[in-house]
Design an enzyme around this catalytic site. Structure first.
Site, mmCIF file in Angstrom:
data_model
loop_
_atom_site.group_PDB
_atom_site.id
_atom_site.type_symbol
_atom_site.label_atom_id
_atom_site.label_comp_id
_atom_site.label_asym_id
_atom_site.label_seq_id
_atom_site.Cartn_x
_atom_site.Cartn_y
_atom_site.Cartn_z
ATOM 1 N N HIS A 59 0.488 2.634 19.393
ATOM 2 C CA HIS A 59 -0.252 3.605 18.796
ATOM 3 C C HIS A 59 -2.164 2.949 18.465
ATOM 4 O O HIS A 59 -2.244 1.394 18.470
ATOM 5 C CB HIS A 59 0.215 3.611 16.805
ATOM 6 C CG HIS A 59 1.373 4.215 16.995
ATOM 7 N ND1 HIS A 59 2.822 3.398 15.936
ATOM 8 C CD2 HIS A 59 2.070 4.833 17.019
ATOM 9 C CE1 HIS A 59 3.854 4.338 16.358
ATOM 10 N NE2 HIS A 59 2.910 5.210 17.624
ATOM 11 N N GLU A 81 6.547 -5.363 14.558
ATOM 12 C CA GLU A 81 5.665 -4.852 13.400
ATOM 13 C C GLU A 81 4.973 -5.932 12.740
ATOM 14 O O GLU A 81 5.617 -6.869 12.089
ATOM 15 C CB GLU A 81 6.363 -4.184 12.053
ATOM 16 C CG GLU A 81 6.904 -2.630 12.245
ATOM 17 C CD GLU A 81 5.868 -0.693 12.374
ATOM 18 O OE1 GLU A 81 4.656 -1.691 11.995
ATOM 19 O OE2 GLU A 81 6.500 -0.733 13.352
#
Length: 474
Positions: A85, A314
């Site tokens: 992303h 993450e």
């Protein structure tokens, strides 16, 4: 004169200035990789994937190995992928820093780093989505969504073929087939983006064993499956056949991280939420679908299309950290990045061959016999071009079977110890089924038994062989 001598040495001996922790643009990214290669030419290779981004930015990879560009038996291949992303940028900078660090420590003769590079082939893709990074950066880097997608406004981590749906359908039908499922795909939910195609070709062409995808927005190590079986959007634990192994892989990163696994750290807050959940309370790890379900993710594609085991990292609450915080984040992640690569050296590995050479695409099946009730792990892997295979497993006792059409399957029992620094080597020599009926071998033991290799035959195969032998005597 002394200053001239310094610059002379720096130029001709390949000594570079220290790595600068900043947000490197797309041109600087490739320059950093080339600089690392110049400083460590014998153990690195810089290459681009088969397709660039939508805006024609190459997707550069740097490889570390004692034989760059070549796969070697017994040496597992590992990859890190950052910046999937575009507005989640920490992984991008961590991988540039990791490349610099590996080269620097290798040149300093750090024994652990040298051992890691000599026994592993490591691939680092700092940015899978350079176009999204550019948009996010040009607009200030602080929007939660702007720059997330590629230049066609497609989320690349929803763009991979949905192989979960295929494996879940096989489960419902009672079909025991849970690996290398790309050939079972009949249609795509959406067209593949150039970045997705390039990464898919990469994944399918290199025999990766272990992988991690780097994201941002929370602090947790996420493991398969990412998609729920029922279609529930959240809170449904979706276990893969290798759930124990995936959980151990995720926990390896979380526990080596500065505070990913800490139950006392604050959780991530978004919007007006007064309370934020801290994944540290569950060890810093989560099953993907137990958090939220997604289709078309890269993590599950790796597991269901190839031999690679991938988790999703993450790396922090802030998707686009301030430049001043990057070095601190490196120090928080450095040990975890290295510890995770070492996990490629756990479980078992070996070579499958016959009298004439290596056997490619041999199937390696595993049954966990640690407890009183044997438990098949219904996810097989396959051997590579040199007959080599790598099977990540948690500590315990296992029956491992190697099979291939036209050969008798061979099973062996192995114990995977705790605190592994090297995978247990378990080689297999398969015997062609035809050799049992040749005049040369009839009436004597097959080669595998003559050379002392234990063999356990499946009952159905035993009956087939016995009946064929009886038919031959009449």
């Amino acid at each position: 004169m002394a200053m001239y001598a310094f610059f002379y040495c720096a130029f001709f001996l390949g000594v570079s200035s220290e790595f600068v922790w900043k947000h490197h643009n797309n041109e600087e990214l490739s320059a950093i990789l080339e600089e690392v290669h110049e400083n460590c030419p014998n153990i690195t290779r810089v290459y681009a994937l088969t397709e660039p981004s939508v805006r024609n930015v190459p997707l550069y990879v740097i490889e570390f190995s004692d034989t760059p560009g070549f796969h070697q038996p017994y040496k597992p291949e590992v990859k890190y992928v950052g910046n999937i992303h575009g507005n989640e940028v920490l992984g991008r900078e961590l991988l540039l820093g990791l490349a610099y660090y590996l080269c620097e420590e290798y040149n300093k003769h750090d024994r652990r780093i040298r051992n890691l590079i000599h026994n592993t082939r490591i691939h680092l893709l700092p940015s899978m989505n350079p176009d999204g990074w550019q948009l996010s950066t040009d607009t200030g880097g602080q929007d939660f969504l702007l720059g997330r997608n590629n230049n066609h406004s497609v989320d690349l981590n929803r763009n991979f073929p949905d192989l979960d749906a295929i494996t879940f359908e096989f489960e419902r039908q009672g079909i025991s087939h849970n690996n290398h499922l790309l050939k079972d795909l009949t249609r795509l939910a959406a067209p593949l983006e150039p970045e997705t195609r390039a990464v898919m070709r990469w994944i399918m062409s290199v025999p990766f064993v272990l992988s991690a995808a780097m994201h941002g927005g929370d602090l947790v190590a996420n493991y398969p499956y990412d998609e729920s079986r029922s279609g529930a959007p959240v809170s449904e634990y979706s276990a893969s056949p290798d759930d124990d192994t995936f959980r151990e892989l995720a926990m390896t990163y979380a526990e080596a991280h500065a505070d990913m696994a800490s139950a006392n750290r604050p959780g991530c807050r978004f919007g007006d939420e007064s309370n934020a959940y801290n994944f540290g309370k569950q060890g810093g790890v989560t099953n993907g679908a137990a958090w939220y379900s997604l289709r078309g993710g890269m993590q599950d594609f790796n597991y269901l299309a190839t031999n690679a085991f991938e988790v999703t990292l993450e790396l922090g609450c802030q998707k686009y950290p301030y430049e001043k915080d990057l070095e601190k984040e490196w120090l928080r992640n450095k040990d975890a990045l290295l510890a995770y690569i070492w996990k490629a050296h756990t479980g078992i590995k070996g070579i499958v061959k016959d009298d004439s050479g290596f056997i490619q695409n041999a199937v390696i099946s595993v049954v966990n016999i640690t407890d009183s009730v044997p438990r098949p792990i219904r996810h097989d892997i396959t051997s590579g071009i040199y007959g080599d295979y790598y099977r990540l497993l948690t500590p315990g006792h296992y029956e491992v079977t190697a099979s291939h059409p036209g050969y008798f399957p061979v099973s062996r029992v192995v114990t995977v110890p705790t605190h592994q620094t090297s995978a247990r080597i378990l080689n297999f020599k398969l015997e062609p089924t035809t050799s049992w009926f040749d005049d040369y071998t009839f009436g004597v033991y097959p080669h595998g038994l003559r050379d002392g290799q234990p063999r356990i035959y499946k009952r159905s195969l035993y009956h087939k062989v016995a009946n064929a032998m009886l038919d031959k005597t009449h």
